[in-house]
Design a protein around this motif. Structure first.
Motif, mmCIF file in Angstrom:
data_model
loop_
_atom_site.group_PDB
_atom_site.id
_atom_site.type_symbol
_atom_site.label_atom_id
_atom_site.label_comp_id
_atom_site.label_asym_id
_atom_site.label_seq_id
_atom_site.Cartn_x
_atom_site.Cartn_y
_atom_site.Cartn_z
ATOM 1 N N ASP A 1 1.010 -1.907 -5.275
ATOM 2 C CA ASP A 1 1.362 -3.325 -5.250
ATOM 3 C C ASP A 1 2.730 -3.591 -5.875
ATOM 4 O O ASP A 1 3.159 -4.735 -5.958
ATOM 5 N N GLU A 2 3.436 -2.517 -6.253
ATOM 6 C CA GLU A 2 4.761 -2.674 -6.854
ATOM 7 C C GLU A 2 5.862 -1.929 -6.114
ATOM 8 O O GLU A 2 7.032 -2.262 -6.280
ATOM 9 N N ILE A 3 5.517 -0.914 -5.331
ATOM 10 C CA ILE A 3 6.557 -0.090 -4.720
ATOM 11 C C ILE A 3 6.860 -0.559 -3.295
ATOM 12 O O ILE A 3 6.029 -1.188 -2.639
ATOM 13 N N ASN A 4 8.068 -0.222 -2.850
ATOM 14 C CA ASN A 4 8.440 -0.511 -1.464
ATOM 15 C C ASN A 4 7.530 0.259 -0.516
ATOM 16 O O ASN A 4 7.194 1.414 -0.778
ATOM 17 N N ARG A 5 7.146 -0.389 0.533
ATOM 18 C CA ARG A 5 6.304 0.207 1.576
ATOM 19 C C ARG A 5 4.915 0.576 1.065
ATOM 20 O O ARG A 5 4.258 1.460 1.605
ATOM 21 N N GLY A 6 4.480 -0.089 0.015
ATOM 22 C CA GLY A 6 3.156 0.166 -0.534
ATOM 23 C C GLY A 6 2.050 -0.058 0.474
ATOM 24 O O GLY A 6 1.072 0.695 0.514
ATOM 25 N N ASN A 7 2.209 -1.076 1.321
ATOM 26 C CA ASN A 7 1.196 -1.350 2.355
ATOM 27 C C ASN A 7 1.103 -0.210 3.354
ATOM 28 O O ASN A 7 0.011 0.157 3.783
ATOM 29 N N GLU A 8 2.248 0.356 3.717
ATOM 30 C CA GLU A 8 2.255 1.487 4.658
ATOM 31 C C GLU A 8 1.566 2.707 4.045
ATOM 32 O O GLU A 8 0.811 3.412 4.722
ATOM 33 N N TYR B 1 1.608 6.037 -8.517
ATOM 34 C CA TYR B 1 2.271 5.118 -7.604
ATOM 35 C C TYR B 1 1.463 3.832 -7.554
ATOM 36 O O TYR B 1 0.311 3.845 -7.122
ATOM 37 N N LYS C 1 5.796 10.775 4.656
ATOM 38 C CA LYS C 1 6.218 10.361 3.318
ATOM 39 C C LYS C 1 5.078 10.539 2.327
ATOM 40 O O LYS C 1 5.282 11.004 1.206
#
Length: 102
Positions: free
Chosen positions: A44-51, A41, A3
């Motif tokens: 800290d705001e998007i889905n799966r940001g930690n990944e 991007y 991704k």
């Protein structure tokens, strides 16, 4: 990781950032002041940001934000971008990938 590669390759300038990071703000402002329209991007705001942040760390981004990619290639963080700018190498790099027309 797949991704992340797709996100990096879709646009000529991609910045991974966090709203809470002052250096991210500085780098985003630099590019915007040049007239570049980077894809940003906010991890800290998007889905799966930690990944995505973990994948950036695996690529060697340390710290993980800001992480700047130009033409699909990792440029690095704030120190690397500012070094390129001070060496007058950043603008030609942006022109080569079509992110800047001046």
């Amino acid at each position: 990781m797949e991704k992340l590669q797709k996100m990096i390759s879709e646009k000529s300038v991609v910045i991974f950032s966090k709203n809470s990071c002052c250096m991210s703000h500085t780098i985003k402002t630099l590019f915007l002041d040049f007239g570049v329209n980077p894809t940003i991007y906010e991890l800290d705001e998007i889905n799966r940001g930690n990944e995505i942040e973990q994948a950036l760390a695996q690529l060697g981004c340390s710290p993980t934000v800001p992480a700047v990619f130009i033409g699909g290639q990792l440029v690095g963080g704030a120190n690397q971008v500012m070094t390129l700018h001070l060496n007058r190498s950043l603008l030609p790099m942006l022109k080569r990938v079509g992110a800047l027309w001046l």
